[in-house]
Design a protein around this motif. Structure first.
Motif, PDB file in Angstrom:
ATOM      1  N   SER A   1      24.021  -6.177   3.942  1.00  0.00           N
ATOM      2  CA  SER A   1      25.291  -5.568   3.532  1.00  0.00           C
ATOM      3  C   SER A   1      25.743  -4.429   4.448  1.00  0.00           C
ATOM      4  O   SER A   1      26.924  -4.303   4.766  1.00  0.00           O
ATOM      5  N   LEU A   2      24.803  -3.589   4.877  1.00  0.00           N
ATOM      6  CA  LEU A   2      25.162  -2.394   5.639  1.00  0.00           C
ATOM      7  C   LEU A   2      24.592  -2.394   7.053  1.00  0.00           C
ATOM      8  O   LEU A   2      24.897  -1.488   7.836  1.00  0.00           O
TER       9      LEU A   2
ATOM     10  N   LEU B   1      26.793  -1.698  10.239  1.00  0.00           N
ATOM     11  CA  LEU B   1      27.567  -0.456  10.317  1.00  0.00           C
ATOM     12  C   LEU B   1      26.849   0.559  11.192  1.00  0.00           C
ATOM     13  O   LEU B   1      25.618   0.626  11.199  1.00  0.00           O
TER      14      LEU B   1
ATOM     15  N   LEU C   1      28.552   5.643   8.295  1.00  0.00           N
ATOM     16  CA  LEU C   1      28.238   5.279   6.907  1.00  0.00           C
ATOM     17  C   LEU C   1      28.793   6.329   5.952  1.00  0.00           C
ATOM     18  O   LEU C   1      28.631   7.539   6.178  1.00  0.00           O
TER      19      LEU C   1
ATOM     20  N   HIS D   1      30.699   3.196   1.198  1.00  0.00           N
ATOM     21  CA  HIS D   1      29.927   2.028   1.613  1.00  0.00           C
ATOM     22  C   HIS D   1      28.727   1.838   0.687  1.00  0.00           C
ATOM     23  O   HIS D   1      28.427   0.712   0.263  1.00  0.00           O
TER      24      HIS D   1
END
Length: 320
Positions: free
Chosen positions: A77-78, A81, A86, A90
């Motif tokens: 999901s992250l 990034l 961040l 988020h």
């Protein structure tokens, strides 16, 4: 920077925003605070954190849990990034996505704990100025109701276990309150049937690479347990049955010296205990379904109901 001048570009939608960000960056530089994660992504940092800050500092089972959460939840999901971009939004979106996918609040809280620790280390290393997890409230997990067996239920359960291959395992769980990993990691060299005692100094842990033997949960978990007469007799019957198993399998037996191995002598998977070996005697005794860990709670509850001092119960269970 300590290594000499370094150019940093400040971006913003309007001039005043850039001016404010530039002033803050200059102020941080003047105080020696140089936050420069560069192009480092969240996924790259999570891997580095696991490798450099977590490995060899926690128990193998704890490391495996962190690694599994990073691999299955945080990185998908992250992970792409940039660490420095961040935001709390988020992180909040990650938690909502996981809850909507059917993940329990308890598991999402584990995700929060893992990400929070990784970002806290990033702040300590001077990569980012703040931990964005601190601005996000994780979901509150529902408290799982503990369902220990009453003394009468425990008697019915152990009676229903008679004749089962793992009867002695359940007898020890109820009579000693040992943790599942401690029981599955128990070796015959740790058992003194003459003295009626067991030495607990290791436990079976599940890791990404497979089962491993690790130190117990805490320093207090290293303990010597005095066995009841019923537990000693159950272990004697179990050893005789295991010797017969070993002779029957011959060279196919994997001799690890385990008290409670699988049918071939290797490590017994804890995931296989609940569905079959535990469920069958519970059903025969007409008892509701419980977790293996509830046998540990049952031991403590029964002892306390009989007036055993709480300190003695604490030492028996290896609680810190």
């Amino acid at each position: 920077t300590p290594d000499g001048p370094k150019r940093k570009t400040i971006y913003g939608k309007v001039y005043k925003e850039v001016e404010s960000a530039l002033a803050k960056a200059r102020g941080d530089a003047a105080r020696g605070l140089i936050f420069d994660a560069g192009n480092l992504t969240v996924g790259e940092w999570a891997d580095r954190w696991l490798r450099d800050a977590v490995a060899d500092t926690v128990r193998p089972v704890t490391f495996a849990k962190y690694e599994q959460i990073v691999r299955n939840h945080i990185k998908p999901s992250l992970g792409r990034l940039k660490l420095q971009t961040l935001t709390p939004a988020h992180v909040r979106g990650l938690y909502r996505e996981k809850l909507n996918s059917g993940l329990s609040p308890r598991t999402v809280q584990y995700v929060h704990v893992t990400l929070n620790k990784a970002l806290k280390q990033a702040v300590a290393d001077g990569l980012v100025p703040r931990n964005v997890c601190e601005a996000v409230k994780p979901p509150r997990p529902q408290k799982r109701e503990i369902t220990p067996l009453s003394p009468e239920q425990a008697r019915c359960f152990l009676k229903a276990c008679q004749g089962e291959r793992l009867e002695a395992l359940f007898v020890l769980a109820v009579h000693t309150g040992m943790r599942q990993g401690e029981l599955l990691g128990l070796h015959w060299e740790d058992v003194d049937l003459e003295a009626g005692a067991i030495r607990v100094h290791r436990a079976l842990a599940q890791t990404k690479g497979g089962p491993v033997l690790a130190p117990p949960k805490s320093a207090k978990s290293r303990r010597r347990i005095k066995l009841t007469g019923a537990a000693v007799e159950a272990l004697k019957r179990h050893r005789a049955a295991q010797n017969a198993e070993r002779l029957r399998l011959g060279g196919r037996w994997e001799d690890r010296g385990l008290v409670f191995p699988n049918c071939a002598g290797g490590f017994l998977s804890p995931y296989l205990l609940t569905d079959g070996p535990l469920k069958r005697p519970l059903e025969r005794a007409g008892l509701p379904f419980i977790r293996f860990h509830d046998l540990r709670h049952s031991c403590a509850t029964i002892l306390l109901s009989r007036g055993v001092h709480v300190k003695l119960v604490q030492e028996l269970l290896g609680h810190a």
